[in-house]
Structure formats: structure tokens, C-alpha cells
Design a protein around this motif. Structure first.
Motif, PDB file in Angstrom:
ATOM      1  N   GLY A 108       0.835  -1.192   0.000  1.00 16.95           N
ATOM      2  CA  GLY A 108       0.000   0.000   0.000  1.00 16.95           C
ATOM      3  C   GLY A 108       0.868   1.240   0.000  1.00 16.95           C
ATOM      4  O   GLY A 108       2.099   1.153  -0.084  1.00 16.95           O
ATOM      5  N   MET A 109       0.211   2.390   0.096  1.00 20.21           N
ATOM      6  CA  MET A 109       0.915   3.667   0.093  1.00 20.21           C
ATOM      7  C   MET A 109       0.550   4.441   1.347  1.00 20.21           C
ATOM      8  O   MET A 109      -0.597   4.417   1.786  1.00 20.21           O
ATOM      9  CB  MET A 109       0.547   4.490  -1.139  1.00 20.21           C
ATOM     10  CG  MET A 109       1.190   5.878  -1.149  1.00 20.21           C
ATOM     11  SD  MET A 109       0.700   6.870  -2.576  1.00 20.21           S
ATOM     12  CE  MET A 109       1.942   6.342  -3.734  1.00 20.21           C
ATOM     13  N   ASP A 131      -4.040   1.454   1.505  1.00 26.21           N
ATOM     14  CA  ASP A 131      -3.418   2.770   1.600  1.00 26.21           C
ATOM     15  C   ASP A 131      -3.831   3.480   2.880  1.00 26.21           C
ATOM     16  O   ASP A 131      -4.930   3.254   3.413  1.00 26.21           O
ATOM     17  CB  ASP A 131      -3.830   3.629   0.408  1.00 26.21           C
ATOM     18  CG  ASP A 131      -3.345   3.070  -0.921  1.00 26.21           C
ATOM     19  OD1 ASP A 131      -2.348   2.306  -0.932  1.00 26.21           O
ATOM     20  OD2 ASP A 131      -3.953   3.405  -1.952  1.00 26.21           O
TER      21      ASP A 131
END
Length: 134
Positions: A28-29, A129
Motif C-alpha cells: 500500500g501507500m 493505503d
């Protein structure tokens, strides 16, 4: 079947060692105020079992590891902590520790206070995220 072969089979079955729970790949970010966060630590804490962790790259992307590099996290609900500090000293005197700077709000660095959660589902393919703010 001979006695020796039977005994060998029982030993092999009984000595398989402790099995590890299955993990699910998780990436994810992490962004803070809309900007990617590099070099942040990300940790997922499951309700039971070993936690998974990773560090974001220069684009804010993380990949979790539980047992082996990049294997992901145990399926289920997780509490999440994300932290990034700078000016981390080599020693731990009060003066040195006072110089540590939190790059994102310190509340995110504690899974019990962050308010961040994630559900890891077997077969998932979508990134998880985190868009952090003040």
C-alpha cells in the motif's frame, strides 16, 4: 508394512514442526497531507499471532513481512501503527532523546491510539493505503 517403516512414517508426521499460519501479500501507500511518506515504519497487529511490518520507499509504498521477506500479513482484522522520526540519536540520554523529531503526528505511531485499522483478506489484490493528516 514393516515395523521400521511404520515407525519412520509416524516420526515424520509427528516431527513436522510448528506450522506457520498462512499470510496474505499486503502492499500500500502512506501519504501525509497528500504527500508520500518515505522511510516510515508500518506495522499491522493482528488480533492473534505475529505482527507484520514494512518500511515505505521513496514513493511511500510499503510491503509487509511477517515470517519471510514480503510474505504479507496474517488474514484478519489488524490495528495499525505508522511512524517516522528524524534526528534519532545513537545514545539514549534525555538530551539526545529530546532531539527526536516526529515527521508525522506521534499518535499514528501507537496502534492503540492511531485509529488506523486494516482487514487482510485471503486472495485480496487491492493495496491498503493510509492517507494521514494532522
Amino acid at each position: 508394512m514393516s515395523y521400521g517403516l511404520s515407525l519412520l512414517m509416524l516420526l515424520l508426521i509427528g516431527c513436522g514442526g510448528e506450522s506457520k499460519p498462512d499470510t496474505v501479500p499486503v502492499t500500500g501507500m502512506v501519504t501525509f497531507n497528500g504527500e508520500p511518506v518515505a522511510e516510515a515504519s508500518v506495522t499491522f497487529y493482528p488480533q492473534e499471532g505475529r505482527s507484520a511490518s514494512g518500511v515505505t520507499d521513496s514513493s511511500g509504498i510499503y510491503t509487509l513481512t511477517t515470517f519471510e521477506t514480503g510474505d504479507g500479513a496474517i488474514a484478519g482484522k489488524h490495528r495499525v501503527s505508522i511512524g517516522k522520526q528524524s534526528n534519532v540519536p545513537l545514545g539514549n540520554t534525555p538530551e539526545e532523546l529530546a532531539k527526536i523529531k516526529e515527521e508525522i503526528p506521534a499518535k499514528y505511531n501507537n496502534a492503540d491510539q492511531s485509529g488506523l485499522t486494516a482487514e487482510v483478506v485471503a486472495g485480496q489484490d487491492a493495496p491498503i493505503d493510509f492517507n494521514l493528516a494532522e
